[in-house]
Design an enzyme around this catalytic site. Structure first.
Site, PDB file in Angstrom:
ATOM      1  N   CYS A  71      10.739 -38.567  -8.967  1.00 15.04           N
ATOM      2  CA  CYS A  71       9.468 -39.215  -9.283  1.00 15.04           C
ATOM      3  C   CYS A  71       8.474 -39.193  -8.124  1.00 15.04           C
ATOM      4  CB  CYS A  71       9.693 -40.654  -9.744  1.00 15.04           C
ATOM      5  SG  CYS A  71      10.547 -41.691  -8.548  1.00 15.04           S
ATOM      6  N   HIS A 125     -15.285  -8.653   0.942  1.00 13.64           N
ATOM      7  CA  HIS A 125     -14.291  -9.560   1.532  1.00 13.64           C
ATOM      8  C   HIS A 125     -14.426 -10.963   0.987  1.00 13.64           C
ATOM      9  CE1 HIS A 125     -13.110 -12.508   4.663  1.00 13.64           C
ATOM     10  NE2 HIS A 125     -12.053 -11.731   4.764  1.00 13.64           N
ATOM     11  N   TYR A 174      14.804 -34.077 -15.270  1.00 10.01           N
ATOM     12  CA  TYR A 174      13.351 -34.156 -15.438  1.00 10.01           C
ATOM     13  C   TYR A 174      12.663 -34.303 -14.097  1.00 10.01           C
ATOM     14  CZ  TYR A 174      13.677 -39.229 -14.673  1.00 10.01           C
ATOM     15  OH  TYR A 174      13.898 -40.471 -14.128  1.00 10.01           O
ATOM     16  N   SER A 211      16.767 -41.603  -9.821  1.00  9.22           N
ATOM     17  CA  SER A 211      15.488 -40.921  -9.674  1.00  9.22           C
ATOM     18  C   SER A 211      15.238 -40.746  -8.185  1.00  9.22           C
ATOM     19  CB  SER A 211      14.351 -41.718 -10.313  1.00  9.22           C
ATOM     20  OG  SER A 211      13.136 -41.009 -10.192  1.00  9.22           O
ATOM     21  N   ARG A 269      -3.722   2.715   8.260  1.00  5.49           N
ATOM     22  CA  ARG A 269      -4.021   1.485   7.516  1.00  5.49           C
ATOM     23  C   ARG A 269      -2.805   0.565   7.465  1.00  5.49           C
ATOM     24  NH1 ARG A 269      -8.441   1.817   3.789  1.00  5.49           N
ATOM     25  NH2 ARG A 269      -9.446   3.853   3.761  1.00  5.49           N
ATOM     26  N   MET A 318      -5.744  -7.681   8.259  1.00  8.05           N
ATOM     27  CA  MET A 318      -5.177  -6.824   9.300  1.00  8.05           C
ATOM     28  C   MET A 318      -6.070  -5.597   9.478  1.00  8.05           C
ATOM     29  SD  MET A 318      -1.116  -7.241   8.584  1.00  8.05           S
ATOM     30  CE  MET A 318      -1.293  -6.844   6.843  1.00  8.05           C
ATOM     31  N   LYS A 334       0.834  -1.205   0.000  1.00  7.25           N
ATOM     32  CA  LYS A 334       0.000   0.000   0.000  1.00  7.25           C
ATOM     33  C   LYS A 334       0.866   1.252   0.000  1.00  7.25           C
ATOM     34  CE  LYS A 334      -3.776  -0.311   2.110  1.00  7.25           C
ATOM     35  NZ  LYS A 334      -4.724  -0.602   3.188  1.00  7.25           N
ATOM     36  N   ARG A 381      -3.094  -1.512  -6.414  1.00  5.82           N
ATOM     37  CA  ARG A 381      -2.221  -2.684  -6.340  1.00  5.82           C
ATOM     38  C   ARG A 381      -2.520  -3.551  -7.553  1.00  5.82           C
ATOM     39  NH1 ARG A 381      -5.459  -4.765  -1.048  1.00  5.82           N
ATOM     40  NH2 ARG A 381      -7.429  -5.253  -2.058  1.00  5.82           N
ATOM     41  N   GLY A 400      -8.335  -7.645   4.174  1.00  2.00           N
ATOM     42  CA  GLY A 400      -9.182  -7.777   5.350  1.00  2.00           C
ATOM     43  C   GLY A 400      -8.550  -8.500   6.520  1.00  2.00           C
TER      44      GLY A 400
END
Length: 895
Positions: free
Chosen positions: A850, A451, A870, A782, A91, A102, A22, A335, A100
Site C-alpha cells: 500500500c 534535438h 494486489y 500489507s 558514430r 554522445m 545503430k 530504429r 544527441g
C-alpha cells in the site's frame, strides 16, 4: 581473444547488447538488401574495456585495421589517399537510443592533401572544402574538447562579412579560409596542429566516442531515462555518402508514422545540400518530407518502399536517417522510433488492426508512464487566448510557465518552485538539464526530428519547435513575436504541443479525455469517443483480462473511494484514519491527549466515535462489495498538536499581558511530554494503541458499527482492520484479541454477523524477518513500502530528499530515488523473505502493498514477480498500476 569488430553483414537486430542499436540495425538493413553504405561496428565490449582501463583492448587495433582494409578493397579507394580518398563517419550507438547525447565525427580521412583529391573526384571544390571544415569543427569539439562556440563564432564572422545568414552562401574560397581559421583554433587550444594522418584521426575519433559515454549530458540522460550506466556504446565506422554535393543531394529523417500523433502518412524532414547533423541540430529549417516527391520523385518512391519494408519487418514505427547523393538513396540508420504517449497507444492499436501484432504485444508496447502522460490536463478550448506564434507540434501537451532563455535559469527558477518554459533558437545536448527542469520547450528553429523534438518526446515534455517567425534574442533575454509582442524573461507564456500554438499569458487547462474516460464521462463505444480513447480502452481491457495482480486504491474519504472505483480500483488497500482527525476534529484529539482521567479520555473517545463511524459508512457504500482495508491510527499523537515554538510564544505573550493561558499551558505541557527526537521511530502505530487505552478499540467499534449499519441497509461492506507498525507478534495478538471482542459485541448488539479479517502492515525490517511467526496471527499483510524503505535505509524521506539525495543521484549512489522506485536489492529482499515465510506458515494469507510504490511501473513488475495478491496506490495512478500489472503478467509468461 574476444571478437571486437563486426562487418555490417555479420550482425542482426538481435545483437543490440553487443553492436548497439545503430550497429545492429545497420546489419539488419544490410541483411534485408537495403542500400546501406559498407562499414563495420566496434562492440560495446571494447568500449567497456576502454572505459575501465583507459586504453583500447589488445587486438582491437589489428581488427580495425583488417576490417578497414576489407572496406578499402570493397570501395576501391584507401582512407584519406590524396587522389581519391575514402572517407568514413564514426558514430556512437548504444543499446538504447540516446539522441544527441554522445558523439559523431563525419568526413574522417580528409586532410590538406586529400581535400584536393575529393574536389577533383567530385568535381565540386566547394563541397570538398565544406566537408573538410565540418571535419575540423566536429573533430575539434568532439575529440579535442574545444568549445564549439569558437568555431561558430568564426563561421558567423565570415557570414557577417558577406552580409549573409545562410551557410550555403559561403563559397569554396570562404570555406577554405574557414578551414585555416579552424586549424588555428585547434592549434591555439591544444598546442598541436590538426592531425593529418587519417588513421590517427580514425583511432582518436573512436576513443572520443567511447569517452562520450560518460559525458555529463549522457549520464544525465541515462538517469532521466533509467538506462543502466554500465552498458557502454558501440561505434559504427561507415563509408561516407554525401548529401552536401549540391541541390540534387540532401539528407533527411523519416518516420513511418507520425511520432507525435501515431497517424499513418509521410512524416519527416528533408534538407537539400546538407549533411545529417544539419537536420538533427536544427540549425537550418527543413522542408517537410513530402516535398521530396517534387524535388526528387525517384528517390521519394524508393524511400516509401524502404519505409514500408522496415515497418513490416520491425512491426513498429521506424525512425529512419537517409542521405541522397546525386540522386542515389542511402540508408544510414533505422530504429524503433521514439513517440509520444498518444502515438504509442494509437500505433499499438493500429498494428493490431493490421494483423502485425496481437493484443498481448499491444499491451507490451505501451507503458504506465505513457498512460500517466495521457492523463495530464490540456488547454481549455473555450478559454480566451492571445496567440502570438505558431510552430511545429513536436511533442503534445499543455505547458504554462515563465519564459527563460538558458538552462541555468531554467534549473534555478524551477528549484525555486517556478514553472518555466525554456525558449531557445535551437537546443543542443548541453541543454538537457534545462529541458528536464522546464515544463515545456519552445524553439524558433528545427523540425520534428531536431534535438529538441526528439528528446522532448522521449521525456514526455511539451515541445513546440521551428516557430521561425519568432525572433529569439538570448543575449537580451527576450523574444519578439510576428504581431510585435515582446516577451521578456519572466513573462508567462503557454505552449500547445498538440497544435503548435504559442500564447501570451496563462491559458487555463482542463482534464484530458483519457481521465474523463476513466472517470466514466466518455463512453469508449460512442461514435465521438475519439481514436485515442478507443485505443486506451481496448488495451486496458486486455491488460485487465491477463493480469493476475489486483489493484486497489489508497483512499481516505467517500469521494476518493468513489473516484478510485471509477478508475478501476477493486477495493481500498489503505484507508488512513489519521486523515479523518484533521480540520475541526483536531480539537477532539487535543481533548484526548489532555485527558487526565479515564472519564475525560472516554468522553473524548465517545465524541470521536460517531464521526469515525460516519466516515466509514460513506467509504463502505462507495466500495460496496469490495474490500476496504482500514489502517488504525499510525502517526505520533504530537502531530495533532500545535507547533511547540508557536505555542511557547503564545503562552509567553499571554503571560506577559496578564491574560489567561491555562489551556495553552496544558497544551504546551502535553507537547513537551509527547515530544520525541525522532517521532517516526517513537510512540506511533501499534505502540500508540497499546499506550492510549481505548483508542484502537474506539476505531474498531466505529468500523464495526459502520459495517453493521451498511448490512442493515442491504449493503455489502467488506472491511479489513490493519494494525500498523507491528514489530513482534505479541503486539499484534494484544490488539487483535481486543478487536475481535469489539467485533463480537457489536455484532450481537446489531444482530448481524460481522466478518472482518484482521491483519498488519509490514513496515519494519524485523516484521519482515519474522513474518512467519506474525502470519500465524494475521489474516493478511500489507507492505508499507514508504516506511519500510525509511527503516531499511535508516533515513527519513522528509528530511533527506532535499539534503543529500541530489548528490547521491549525481554521483551514482542511487540510479533513482528509493522512494520513487522500490529498492529491489534491499527492501525488495525483505519483502521476498516475508512473502516466502508468511505463505509457508499460512498458505492462504492475502498479501498486498500500500505504499506509493504500488503505482510505480517498475515496482509493480517486482510485486508481480514476488507473488503478491494486489497493489494499492493513489486513485489517479490506479490505471497505471492496472496496465503495468497486465504487462508484468505477459512478461512473466515469456513475452
Amino acid at each position: 581473444m574476444p571478437k571486437y569488430v563486426y562487418d555490417f553483414a555479420e550482425g542482426n537486430k538481435e545483437l543490440k547488447d553487443l553492436l548497439g542499436g545503430k550497429g545492429a540495425n545497420l546489419a539488419e538493413m544490410s541483411n534485408l538488401g537495403l542500400p546501406v553504405p559498407p562499414g563495420f561496428t566496434i562492440t560495446t565490449e571494447a568500449c567497456r574495456h576502454y572505459l575501465a582501463h583507459g586504453e583500447l583492448p589488445d587486438g582491437l587495433a589489428d581488427e580495425i585495421t583488417a576490417h578497414l582494409a576489407a572496406l578499402e578493397r570493397r570501395m576501391g579507394k584507401r582512407l584519406g589517399e590524396p587522389d581519391d580518398p575514402l572517407l568514413v563517419s564514426v558514430r556512437s550507438g548504444a543499446k538504447h537510443s540516446m539522441p544527441g547525447m554522445m558523439e559523431t565525427v563525419l568526413n574522417v580521412g580528409l586532410n590538406d592533401q586529400s581535400v584536393a583529391g575529393l574536389a577533383a573526384q567530385s568535381g565540386d571544390e566547394r563541397f570538398a572544402w565544406d566537408s573538410y571544415r565540418r571535419l575540423v569543427q566536429m573533430f575539434g569539439k568532439t575529440v579535442l574538447d574545444i568549445d564549439g562556440g569558437a568555431f561558430e563564432d568564426a563561421i558567423e564572422a565570415v557570414k557577417s562579412a558577406k552580409g549573409s545568414t545562410d551557410d550555403l552562401d559561403l563559397t569554396a574560397a570562404d570555406l577554405s579560409g574557414l578551414v585555416d581559421a579552424f586549424k588555428k583554433i585547434v592549434a591555439d587550444h591544444t598546442g598541436k596542429p590538426f592531425p593529418q594522418d587519417p588513421r590517427e584521426q580514425l583511432f582518436l575519433a573512436v576513443q572520443a566516442v567511447f569517452t562520450s559515454w560518460n559525458a555529463p549530458r549522457a549520464i544525465l540522460y541515462r538517469r532521466q531515462e533509467r538506462i543502466p550506466g554500465d552498458l557502454g556504446t558501440a561505434v559504427s565506422v561507415c563509408s561516407m555518402v554525401f548529401g552536401n554535393l549540391g541541390m540534387d543531394s540532401g539528407t533527411g529523417v523519416a518516420f513511418t508514422r507520425d511520432p507525435a500523433t501515431g497517424q499513418q502518412g509521410v512524416y519527416g524532414d528533408y534538407l537539400q545540400n546538407a549533411q545529417g547533423e544539419d537536420v538533427v541540430a536544427g540549425i537550418r529549417n527543413t522542408v517537410p518530407l513530402a516535398e521530396l516527391e517534387r524535388i526528387d520523385p525517384a528517390s521519394y518512391r524508393e524511400l516509401l518502399g524502404v519505409m514500408e519494408t522496415l515497418e513490416n519487418h520491425y512491426r513498429d514505427l521506424c525512425d529512419i536517417e537517409f542521405t541522397i547523393e546525386r540522386g542515389k538513396l542511402w540508408m544510414l540508420q533505422t530504429r524503433v522510433g521514439k513517440r509520444t504517449a498518444a502515438a504509442a497507444f494509437r500505433i499499438a492499436d493500429q498494428l493490431v488492426d493490421q494483423g502485425l501484432i496481437d493484443l498481448d504485444e499491444a499491451v507490451r508496447r505501451v507503458t504506465g508512464d505513457q498512460l500517466a502522460q495521457l492523463m495530464f490536463p490540456r488547454f481549455d478550448e473555450k478559454a480566451r487566448r492571445h496567440r502570438i506564434a505558431h510552430g511545429m507540434n513536436a511533442s503534445p501537451g499543455a505547458a504554462v510557465g515563465k519564459a527563460v532563455f538558458d538552462s541555468y535559469t531554467a534549473i534555478k527558477w524551477s528549484r525555486s518552485g517556478e514553472d518555466v518554459i525554456l525558449v531557445r533558437r535551437e537546443t543542443n545536448p548541453d541543454d538537457l538539464d534545462g529541458m528536464i527542469a522546464a515544463r515545456g520547450i519552445l524553439t524558433s528553429r528545427g523540425g520534428k526530428t531536431s534535438h529538441a523534438a526528439v528528446v522532448a518526446r522521449g521525456m514526455g515534455k511539451t515541445c513546440v519547435c521551428g516557430a521561425e517567425d519568432l525572433r529569439v534574442d538570448t543575449k537580451n533575454r527576450r523574444f519578439t513575436a510576428p504581431d510585435g509582442s515582446v516577451v521578456e524573461e519572466g513573462d508567462v507564456i503557454s505552449i500547445d504541443g498538440t497544435n503548435g500554438n504559442v500564447y501570451l499569458g496563462e491559458v487555463p487547462v482542463v482534464p484530458s479525455p483519457v481521465v474523463r474516460y476513466f472517470d466514466g464521462e466518455i463512453d469508449p463505444e460512442a461514435a465521438d469517443a475519439g481514436e485515442l480513447v478507443r485505443a486506451v480502452h481496448r488495451i486496458m481491457a486486455h491488460a485487465d483480462g491477463v493480469r493476475r495482480l489486483g489493484v486497489r486504491a489508497n483512499a481516505d474519504s467517500p469521494d476518493d473511494s468513489s473516484r478510485a472505483r471509477r478508475m478501476g480500483a477493486k477495493g481500498v488497500g489503505l484507508c488512513r484514519t489519521e486523515h479523518m482527525f484533521l480540520g475541526d476534529r483536531r480539537s477532539l484529539v487535543e481533548r484526548l491527549i489532555l485527558a487526565d482521567t479515564d472519564k475525560e479520555r472516554d468522553q473524548a473517545l465517545a465524541a470521536l466515535l460517531p464521526l469515525q463511524r460516519e466516515d466509514f459508512v460513506g467509504i463502505f457504500a462507495a466500495m460496496d462489495g469490495l474490500p476496504v482495508t482500514v489502517r488504525l491510527l499510525d502517526p505520533p499523537l504530537h502531530e495533532f498538536l500545535p507547533d511547540i515554538t508557536e505555542l511557547s510564544v503564545r503562552v509567553a505573550v499571554a503571560e506577559s499581558r496578564g491574560e489567561k493561558y491555562e489551556n495553552d499551558l496544558r497544551l504546551l505541557q502535553a507537547v513537551h511530554r509527547l515530544h520525541e527526537q525522532n517521532p517516526m521511530l517513537g510512540l506511533r502505530g501499534v505502540r500508540l494503541g497499546l499506550v492510549v487505552p481505548g483508542l484502537f478499540t474506539m476505531q474498531v467499534q466505529a468500523i464495526a458499527e459502520a459495517c453493521a449499519q451498511r448490512l442493515r441497509e442491504g449493503g455489502d461492506p467488506r472491511p479489513e482492520v490493519m494494525i500498523p507498525l507491528v514489530g513482534t507478534v505479541q503486539e499484534l495478538e494484544i490488539v487483535r484479541d481486543d478487536a475481535l471482542e469489539v467485533l463480537r459485541k457489536v455484532g450481537e448488539d446489531y444482530g448481524v454477523e460481522l466478518e472482518c479479517p484482521i491483519g498488519t502492515m509490514i513496515e519494519l525490517p524485523r516484521a519482515a524477518l519474522t513474518a512467519g511467526e506474525i502470519a500465524e496471527r494475521a489474516e493478511f499483510f500489507s507492505f508499507g513500502t514508504n516506511d519500510l524503505t525509511q527503516t531499511t535505509w535508516g533515513f527519513s524521506r522528509d528530511d533527506v530528499e532535499a539534503s543529500f539525495f541530489s548528490a547521491y543521484l549525481e554521483r551514482g549512489v542511487f540510479g533513482v530515488s528509493p522512494f520513487e522506485s522500490l529498492d529491489v536489492d534491499g527492501v525488495g529482499r525483505l519483502i521476498r523473505v516475508a512473502v516466502e515465510e508468511s505463505r509457508a506458515a499460512r498458505p492462504g494469507i492475502k498479501l498486498g502493498i500500500c505504499g506509493e510504490h504500488g503505482g510505480d511501473p517498475d515496482s509493480v513488475h517486482f510485486f508481480h514477480d514476488c507473488g503478491l495478491d494486489y497493489v494499492s496506490c493513489s486513485p489517479f495512478r490506479v490505471p497505471v498500476a492496472r496496465l503495468e500489472a497486465g504487462r508484468a503478467a505477459l512478461n512473466g509468461a515469456g513475452g
